[in-house]
Every structure is written in C-alpha cells, then in structure tokens.
Design a protein around this motif. Sequence first.
Motif, PDB file in Angstrom:
ATOM      1  N   GLY A  44       2.016   5.151  -9.609  1.00 57.71           N
ATOM      2  CA  GLY A  44       1.397   5.952  -8.556  1.00 57.71           C
ATOM      3  C   GLY A  44       0.683   5.093  -7.534  1.00 57.71           C
ATOM      4  N   ALA A  45       0.020   4.038  -8.013  1.00 56.59           N
ATOM      5  CA  ALA A  45      -0.647   3.116  -7.090  1.00 56.59           C
ATOM      6  C   ALA A  45       0.369   2.413  -6.194  1.00 56.59           C
ATOM      7  CB  ALA A  45      -1.461   2.090  -7.883  1.00 56.59           C
ATOM      8  N   ARG A  97       3.237   3.663  -5.232  1.00 54.45           N
ATOM      9  CA  ARG A  97       3.651   4.635  -4.215  1.00 54.45           C
ATOM     10  C   ARG A  97       2.577   4.778  -3.137  1.00 54.45           C
ATOM     11  NH1 ARG A  97       5.427   7.391  -8.881  1.00 54.45           N
ATOM     12  NH2 ARG A  97       3.555   8.704  -8.899  1.00 54.45           N
ATOM     13  N   SER A  98       1.319   4.759  -3.541  1.00 55.90           N
ATOM     14  CA  SER A  98       0.227   4.851  -2.564  1.00 55.90           C
ATOM     15  C   SER A  98       0.252   3.665  -1.620  1.00 55.90           C
ATOM     16  CB  SER A  98      -1.119   4.926  -3.289  1.00 55.90           C
ATOM     17  OG  SER A  98      -1.214   6.101  -4.072  1.00 55.90           O
ATOM     18  N   ALA A  99       0.486   2.478  -2.169  1.00 59.16           N
ATOM     19  CA  ALA A  99       0.573   1.284  -1.327  1.00 59.16           C
ATOM     20  C   ALA A  99       1.744   1.394  -0.364  1.00 59.16           C
ATOM     21  CB  ALA A  99       0.717   0.044  -2.208  1.00 59.16           C
ATOM     22  N   ALA A 142       2.946   4.122   0.882  1.00 59.05           N
ATOM     23  CA  ALA A 142       2.593   5.065   1.945  1.00 59.05           C
ATOM     24  C   ALA A 142       1.785   4.376   3.032  1.00 59.05           C
ATOM     25  CB  ALA A 142       1.805   6.242   1.362  1.00 59.05           C
ATOM     26  N   GLY A 143       0.877   3.515   2.636  1.00 56.31           N
ATOM     27  CA  GLY A 143       0.100   2.773   3.621  1.00 56.31           C
ATOM     28  C   GLY A 143       0.965   1.808   4.412  1.00 56.31           C
ATOM     29  N   THR A 177       2.735   2.962   7.610  1.00 50.47           N
ATOM     30  CA  THR A 177       1.987   3.208   8.844  1.00 50.47           C
ATOM     31  C   THR A 177       2.025   1.968   9.726  1.00 50.47           C
ATOM     32  OG1 THR A 177      -0.144   2.393   8.003  1.00 50.47           O
ATOM     33  CG2 THR A 177       0.453   4.683   7.485  1.00 50.47           C
ATOM     34  N   ILE A 212      -9.501  -0.250   1.455  1.00 48.32           N
ATOM     35  CA  ILE A 212      -9.682  -0.007   0.022  1.00 48.32           C
ATOM     36  C   ILE A 212     -10.763  -0.912  -0.568  1.00 48.32           C
ATOM     37  CG2 ILE A 212      -8.508   0.043  -2.219  1.00 48.32           C
ATOM     38  CD1 ILE A 212      -5.869   0.327  -0.661  1.00 48.32           C
ATOM     39  N   THR A 236     -12.752  -3.123  -6.098  1.00 49.42           N
ATOM     40  CA  THR A 236     -11.498  -3.678  -5.580  1.00 49.42           C
ATOM     41  C   THR A 236     -11.705  -5.095  -5.072  1.00 49.42           C
ATOM     42  OG1 THR A 236     -10.769  -1.463  -4.942  1.00 49.42           O
ATOM     43  CG2 THR A 236      -9.598  -3.319  -3.969  1.00 49.42           C
TER      44      THR A 236
END
Length: 250
Positions: free
Chosen positions: A185-186, A188-190, A192-193, A196, A207, A214
């Motif tokens: 999931g992390a 996939r989140s990365a 998504a960023g 952009t 983050i 972090t």
Amino acid sequence: MAVGGVTLLGHGRLGSAITEGWRLAGIAFDPAILTRQSPPGCPPGTRTLVIAVKPAAWREAVTPLEATLPADATVLSVMAGVRAADIAAVLPGRPVVRVMPTTAVAQAQGVAAIWSADAGARAQAHSLFDPIADTVDLEEEGLIDAATAVAGSAPAFFYALAQALAEAGSEAGLSPDAASRLTRGALRSAGAGAGTDAGLDDLIARIASPGGTTRAGLDALEAAGLDATARSAVQAAIRRAQALAGDQPA
C-alpha cells in the motif's frame, strides 16, 4: 488510434506487456506475433518490426527475417544492450529505433526511453509508445544503458526495498501478511505521488517533517549508504548492458 503493419518478434514478458498495453490503450490493430513456432519470415505488409527477444538470442531470431522484411520497414528494438549499428548490420537499409520501456506499459502506465538517428523511426516509436508510457527522448544512444538502469531495472529495485521493509516490519512485530499489505500500500501511495508534477524533493518533504519519524528513518537510510547503494545498482546495470553489447567482458 489505428496503427497497421506491426510485427512483434518475441512474446515473452516484455512483448506480452507491450501488446496488453496497446489493447488497453485502444490502439486499433492486432500485431502479427512471431515466435519460434511461427513460419519463417515476416508477414506481408509489415511496416514496423518490433524486436522483443532475449538479447543473447537476437541474431539467431532476426537474421532469417532479412529476406522478407520490406526494405523501408522500421526496426524497433526493445532489447537491452544491443546496439542499433549491430541490428542495422543484420537488417541493412532499414531505420532502427531503440526503445527501453518498463513492464508497466501493460497497464498503459509505463515509462520508455527512445533513441534513433532517424526522425521517422523515432516518430513511429512515439506513435506506438506515447499511448502506453511517459516517453523520454535521449540525445545519444549511449544514454540508453543509463535509462535502462534508472527506469527499466528500477521497479525491481523499488520492489526489493519494499520487500526488505516488509521483512523489517515483520521483525518489529507485524504479521507477515500485515507487513506485506502495508508495504505494498505504501508503494502504491508513493506511485500516486510520483504521478504528479511535484519534484522528488518536494514529495519527500511532504512526508518527512523535521524531527519526525520519517525523517529519522531517512537519516538511518542515508547513514547506511543509500546514495552509494543506488549508484552501485545503476552502475552494475550499465556494466551488464555494456557486456551484453560486447563493449566489455561479461
């Protein structure tokens, strides 16, 4: 979008990903696919030959096609480490373009580096890969190996880091399933960023708050040699590509 006269030589992992991406992107054609079991020669009407065989076996696969490939056909190679001049020597007179795509072209979300000395061949590569990848033109062929290392090979590097993080999470007390799902999931989140327009430094800063958890983890990665590890991975991939091309010993 309609594209005609494409023949794909080889239908392994990358060749399959490319055809899946074309279909997903709605490119209105069915490429002719040549495998070891296919009759020898190119199908009539071939305008672009896409070579997607393993680099170690490319001469054996390509040489028999010379007699039936039209003299003005474009030759598009997605092979790592095989120079355009070597391909042109086997298929003389045809313009050659090299493309290095990632397997995410299967989801029409790949990235692909493109180089050719021929403007028409480069344009043909864009027509086939712009719908399924973020395409990047390279100024010289020698940069293909670096592009392969930081794009074509890098997804596996990211997965390896994710796997290591999942294992670290398990050691910290998470169940293997929870650690794997959270890490994926992390990832996939990365992704998504990364989709952009924000710069990588900005994405990190969003983050990693000063003094936060972090930032502490990033400091530990840097202390462990993150930059040196990344450079080693890229240089190793480049050396391997050069070895495949015969530029230096394997």
